[in-house]
Design a protein around this motif. Sequence first.
Motif, PDB file in Angstrom:
ATOM      1  N   SER A 161       0.794  -1.214  -0.093  1.00  0.00           N
ATOM      2  CA  SER A 161       0.076  -0.117  -0.034  1.00  0.00           C
ATOM      3  C   SER A 161       0.870   1.273   0.118  1.00  0.00           C
ATOM      4  O   SER A 161       0.321   2.226  -0.680  1.00  0.00           O
ATOM      5  CB  SER A 161      -0.935  -0.100   1.099  1.00  0.00           C
ATOM      6  N   LYS A 165       0.272   3.886  -3.110  1.00  0.00           N
ATOM      7  CA  LYS A 165      -0.721   5.249  -2.709  1.00  0.00           C
ATOM      8  C   LYS A 165       0.084   6.334  -3.746  1.00  0.00           C
ATOM      9  O   LYS A 165      -0.447   7.288  -3.958  1.00  0.00           O
ATOM     10  CB  LYS A 165      -0.462   5.304  -1.219  1.00  0.00           C
ATOM     11  N   LEU A 168      -1.703   7.021  -6.724  1.00  0.00           N
ATOM     12  CA  LEU A 168      -3.141   7.537  -6.748  1.00  0.00           C
ATOM     13  C   LEU A 168      -2.943   9.195  -6.845  1.00  0.00           C
ATOM     14  O   LEU A 168      -1.719   9.839  -6.308  1.00  0.00           O
ATOM     15  CB  LEU A 168      -3.622   7.261  -5.181  1.00  0.00           C
ATOM     16  N   LEU A 172      -6.838  11.501  -2.924  1.00  0.00           N
ATOM     17  CA  LEU A 172      -7.409  10.219  -2.658  1.00  0.00           C
ATOM     18  C   LEU A 172      -6.135   9.496  -1.807  1.00  0.00           C
ATOM     19  O   LEU A 172      -6.778   8.473  -1.225  1.00  0.00           O
ATOM     20  CB  LEU A 172      -7.506   9.230  -4.067  1.00  0.00           C
ATOM     21  N   ARG A 173      -5.162   9.895  -1.783  1.00  0.00           N
ATOM     22  CA  ARG A 173      -4.308   9.091  -0.841  1.00  0.00           C
ATOM     23  C   ARG A 173      -4.610   8.931   0.605  1.00  0.00           C
ATOM     24  O   ARG A 173      -4.612   8.062   1.313  1.00  0.00           O
ATOM     25  CB  ARG A 173      -2.846   9.724  -0.721  1.00  0.00           C
ATOM     26  N   SER A 175      -7.733   9.027   1.998  1.00  0.00           N
ATOM     27  CA  SER A 175      -8.813   8.306   2.030  1.00  0.00           C
ATOM     28  C   SER A 175      -8.287   6.699   1.893  1.00  0.00           C
ATOM     29  O   SER A 175      -8.697   6.006   2.728  1.00  0.00           O
ATOM     30  CB  SER A 175      -9.931   8.380   1.266  1.00  0.00           C
ATOM     31  N   TYR A 176      -7.290   6.608   1.434  1.00  0.00           N
ATOM     32  CA  TYR A 176      -6.646   5.260   1.002  1.00  0.00           C
ATOM     33  C   TYR A 176      -6.023   4.823   2.292  1.00  0.00           C
ATOM     34  O   TYR A 176      -6.127   3.518   2.642  1.00  0.00           O
ATOM     35  CB  TYR A 176      -5.638   5.199  -0.198  1.00  0.00           C
ATOM     36  N   GLU A 177      -5.325   5.627   2.637  1.00  0.00           N
ATOM     37  CA  GLU A 177      -4.495   5.216   3.951  1.00  0.00           C
ATOM     38  C   GLU A 177      -5.329   4.921   5.149  1.00  0.00           C
ATOM     39  O   GLU A 177      -5.183   4.021   5.984  1.00  0.00           O
ATOM     40  CB  GLU A 177      -3.313   6.253   4.237  1.00  0.00           C
TER      41      GLU A 177
END
Length: 221
Positions: A161, A165, A168, A172-173, A175-177
């Motif tokens: 991940s 990331k 991205l 968006l990073r 929210s992804y983390e």
Amino acid sequence: MMPMDEMIAKIFIIAFLVESIVLHEMAHGYVALLFGDQTAKRQGRITFNPIPHIDLLWTIVIPIVAYFLSGGTFIIGGAKPVPVNPFNYRRPVLGDICVSVAGVAVNFLIAVIMILLLNIFHFVSGNPAGTLAVYVLLHVALLNIVLAMFNLIPIPPLDGSHLFKYLLPQELRHSYEKIGRTGAGFIILILVINIPGLWNIFRSEERRVGKECRSRWSPYH
């Protein structure tokens, strides 16, 4: 192998797997130190002692879940994530990438070393007792490859991940983390490791490895 040999082999495999996981985490901490972050060093995580690396979820729960879901064929796990502070890195993005890749690189390196030892053993030893050593070396190599590939899955908080990331968009990073921090990542992870195809691949590979051991080195076939 005889039943007693197989039991001894599994003990050695588990011991090697535990130390492989420890080395994986040590690599994260050591590379973080090289980039200027002393967090892992200060908390005593750059050590071969497995006790500071034990984590209830990754070291105990996930291996048990994996073992039972696979019918006793497959086991995988991890250690307590090494604490790092990316804000201390001299080069934050490069540091984050290198620290994340370090653990996976160590697992691949261990697999390569096991395969090299296996080949050396094959060429120099005619001792039937080699059955045990060959079985252990092959399985340790295979498990380290699986461990490396497992950690490359781009699901937070796995190492993959931290690489994904950066592919991205910036917006968006976060929210992804956050997936990893909320526990959703663990739920997705359980779904991933419960894919029957993964167990089938490992079972077929284990059967192939066992057959090769018996046909080439075992005095009992």
